[in-house]
Design a protein around this motif. Structure first.
Motif, mmCIF file in Angstrom:
data_model
loop_
_atom_site.group_PDB
_atom_site.id
_atom_site.type_symbol
_atom_site.label_atom_id
_atom_site.label_comp_id
_atom_site.label_asym_id
_atom_site.label_seq_id
_atom_site.Cartn_x
_atom_site.Cartn_y
_atom_site.Cartn_z
ATOM 1 N N GLY A 65 52.782 52.520 2.458
ATOM 2 C CA GLY A 65 53.959 51.103 2.358
ATOM 3 C C GLY A 65 54.097 50.453 1.072
ATOM 4 N N CYS A 66 53.217 50.778 -0.184
ATOM 5 C CA CYS A 66 53.439 50.404 -1.278
ATOM 6 C C CYS A 66 54.529 50.927 -2.241
ATOM 7 C CB CYS A 66 52.004 50.456 -1.932
ATOM 8 S SG CYS A 66 51.869 49.819 -3.508
ATOM 9 N N ALA A 67 55.340 50.026 -2.666
ATOM 10 C CA ALA A 67 56.337 50.376 -3.626
ATOM 11 C C ALA A 67 55.809 51.140 -4.976
ATOM 12 C CB ALA A 67 57.131 49.276 -3.840
ATOM 13 N N MET A 68 54.521 50.938 -5.285
ATOM 14 C CA MET A 68 54.059 51.325 -6.371
ATOM 15 C C MET A 68 53.676 52.870 -6.196
ATOM 16 S SD MET A 68 54.863 49.583 -9.152
ATOM 17 C CE MET A 68 53.824 50.237 -10.073
ATOM 18 N N SER A 69 53.368 53.308 -4.994
ATOM 19 C CA SER A 69 52.543 54.814 -4.630
ATOM 20 C C SER A 69 53.482 55.804 -5.248
ATOM 21 C CB SER A 69 52.554 54.792 -2.978
ATOM 22 O OG SER A 69 53.970 54.987 -2.475
ATOM 23 N N LYS A 70 54.708 55.783 -5.396
ATOM 24 C CA LYS A 70 55.479 56.926 -6.094
ATOM 25 C C LYS A 70 54.977 57.040 -7.570
ATOM 26 C CE LYS A 70 59.825 59.099 -7.083
ATOM 27 N NZ LYS A 70 61.321 59.078 -6.849
ATOM 28 N N LYS A 71 54.732 55.881 -8.200
ATOM 29 C CA LYS A 71 54.364 55.702 -9.303
ATOM 30 C C LYS A 71 53.104 56.246 -9.788
ATOM 31 C CE LYS A 71 54.698 52.732 -13.442
ATOM 32 N NZ LYS A 71 55.749 52.285 -14.389
ATOM 33 N N THR A 72 52.104 55.598 -8.932
ATOM 34 C CA THR A 72 50.943 55.991 -8.713
ATOM 35 C C THR A 72 50.614 57.544 -8.834
ATOM 36 O OG1 THR A 72 50.001 53.912 -8.089
ATOM 37 C CG2 THR A 72 48.562 55.674 -7.772
ATOM 38 N N LEU A 73 51.276 58.264 -7.901
ATOM 39 C CA LEU A 73 51.216 59.696 -7.313
ATOM 40 C C LEU A 73 51.674 60.237 -8.748
ATOM 41 C CD1 LEU A 73 50.358 61.588 -5.211
ATOM 42 C CD2 LEU A 73 53.021 61.721 -4.725
ATOM 43 N N HIS A 74 52.688 60.248 -9.210
ATOM 44 C CA HIS A 74 53.362 61.119 -10.346
ATOM 45 C C HIS A 74 52.939 60.828 -11.631
ATOM 46 C CE1 HIS A 74 55.613 63.367 -7.371
ATOM 47 N NE2 HIS A 74 56.029 62.123 -6.996
ATOM 48 N N GLU A 75 52.769 59.575 -12.010
ATOM 49 C CA GLU A 75 52.395 59.028 -13.489
ATOM 50 C C GLU A 75 50.890 58.848 -13.525
ATOM 51 O OE1 GLU A 75 54.746 55.755 -15.227
ATOM 52 O OE2 GLU A 75 56.496 56.420 -14.261
ATOM 53 N N GLY A 76 50.220 58.825 -12.525
ATOM 54 C CA GLY A 76 48.807 58.900 -12.605
ATOM 55 C C GLY A 76 48.125 60.149 -12.011
ATOM 56 N N ALA A 99 50.479 55.553 9.608
ATOM 57 C CA ALA A 99 50.428 54.126 9.020
ATOM 58 C C ALA A 99 51.356 53.202 9.682
ATOM 59 C CB ALA A 99 51.072 54.578 7.677
ATOM 60 N N LYS A 100 52.595 53.329 10.283
ATOM 61 C CA LYS A 100 53.137 52.542 10.677
ATOM 62 C C LYS A 100 52.314 51.716 11.794
ATOM 63 C CE LYS A 100 58.015 51.648 12.300
ATOM 64 N NZ LYS A 100 59.263 51.973 12.305
ATOM 65 N N ALA A 101 51.453 52.301 12.630
ATOM 66 C CA ALA A 101 50.821 51.753 13.963
ATOM 67 C C ALA A 101 49.586 50.761 13.276
ATOM 68 C CB ALA A 101 50.164 52.813 14.745
ATOM 69 N N GLN A 102 49.535 51.082 11.729
ATOM 70 C CA GLN A 102 48.422 50.422 11.131
ATOM 71 C C GLN A 102 49.115 49.148 10.309
ATOM 72 O OE1 GLN A 102 46.560 53.036 8.620
ATOM 73 N NE2 GLN A 102 45.746 54.298 10.527
ATOM 74 N N GLY A 103 50.452 49.150 10.439
ATOM 75 C CA GLY A 103 50.954 47.634 9.811
ATOM 76 C C GLY A 103 51.691 48.137 8.414
ATOM 77 N N TYR A 104 51.591 49.430 8.188
ATOM 78 C CA TYR A 104 52.428 49.879 6.963
ATOM 79 C C TYR A 104 53.659 50.530 7.109
ATOM 80 C CZ TYR A 104 47.789 49.186 5.354
ATOM 81 O OH TYR A 104 46.418 48.619 4.975
ATOM 82 N N THR A 105 54.750 50.451 6.498
ATOM 83 C CA THR A 105 55.714 51.167 6.357
ATOM 84 C C THR A 105 55.919 52.319 5.723
ATOM 85 O OG1 THR A 105 57.176 48.981 6.654
ATOM 86 C CG2 THR A 105 58.452 50.882 6.241
ATOM 87 N N PRO A 106 55.778 53.434 6.502
ATOM 88 C CA PRO A 106 55.789 54.656 5.615
ATOM 89 C C PRO A 106 56.747 55.409 4.945
ATOM 90 C CG PRO A 106 55.029 54.939 7.811
ATOM 91 C CD PRO A 106 55.637 53.637 7.502
ATOM 92 N N TRP A 107 56.881 55.626 3.620
ATOM 93 C CA TRP A 107 57.816 56.661 3.049
ATOM 94 C C TRP A 107 57.396 57.482 2.165
ATOM 95 C CZ3 TRP A 107 58.911 55.626 -2.188
ATOM 96 C CH2 TRP A 107 57.872 54.549 -2.825
ATOM 97 N N ALA A 108 57.608 58.645 2.207
ATOM 98 C CA ALA A 108 57.015 59.512 1.245
ATOM 99 C C ALA A 108 57.817 59.644 -0.134
ATOM 100 C CB ALA A 108 56.991 61.064 1.800
ATOM 101 N N THR A 109 57.084 60.249 -1.041
ATOM 102 C CA THR A 109 57.830 60.713 -2.356
ATOM 103 C C THR A 109 57.992 62.109 -2.564
ATOM 104 O OG1 THR A 109 55.523 60.616 -3.406
ATOM 105 C CG2 THR A 109 56.674 58.605 -3.605
#
Length: 109
Positions: A65-76, A99-109
């Motif tokens: 659910g983190c907006a920074m996950s795409k940046k972390t994934l590709h730039e890091g 993840a949704k059941a755990q309280g996170y809003t999933p979205w893939a990059t």
């Protein structure tokens, strides 16, 4: 001439590595260089597959659910994997379907 022979030697080494060897190195980099940093923020990045230069990772926990996950994934993570495992050409992310059941809003990059 020596430099050319040396480059050919290293190119041939890369061509001879099995997928199992490459996957072992990918998992090692994730374990040693990524796992703890991502875990500090409540995230988890799981190895799913490697095929033809493409690594697929699962974005789990807070990463889903983190907006920074795409940046972390590709730039890091992608840069690090390409540096340590030259066979890696591309990185794909998939969401943790639970993840949704755990309280996170999933979205893939």
């Amino acid at each position: 001439v020596f430099v050319k022979q040396e480059l050919e030697f290293f190119t041939n080494i890369n061509e001879m590595r099995t997928n199992e060897e490459i996957i072992k190195d990918i998992k090692s980099v994730l374990e040693k260089n990524v796992k703890d940093n991502v875990a500090m923020h409540g995230g988890i990045i799981n190895f799913l597959s490697y095929e033809d230069g493409v690594v697929t990772l699962q974005m789990a926990g807070a990463c889903s659910g983190c907006a920074m996950s795409k940046k972390t994934l590709h730039e890091g993570v992608e840069r690090m994997l390409k540096h340590y495992v030259p066979e890696v050409k591309q990185l794909k992310g998939e969401d943790d379907l639970e993840a949704k059941a755990q309280g996170y809003t999933p979205w893939a990059t």
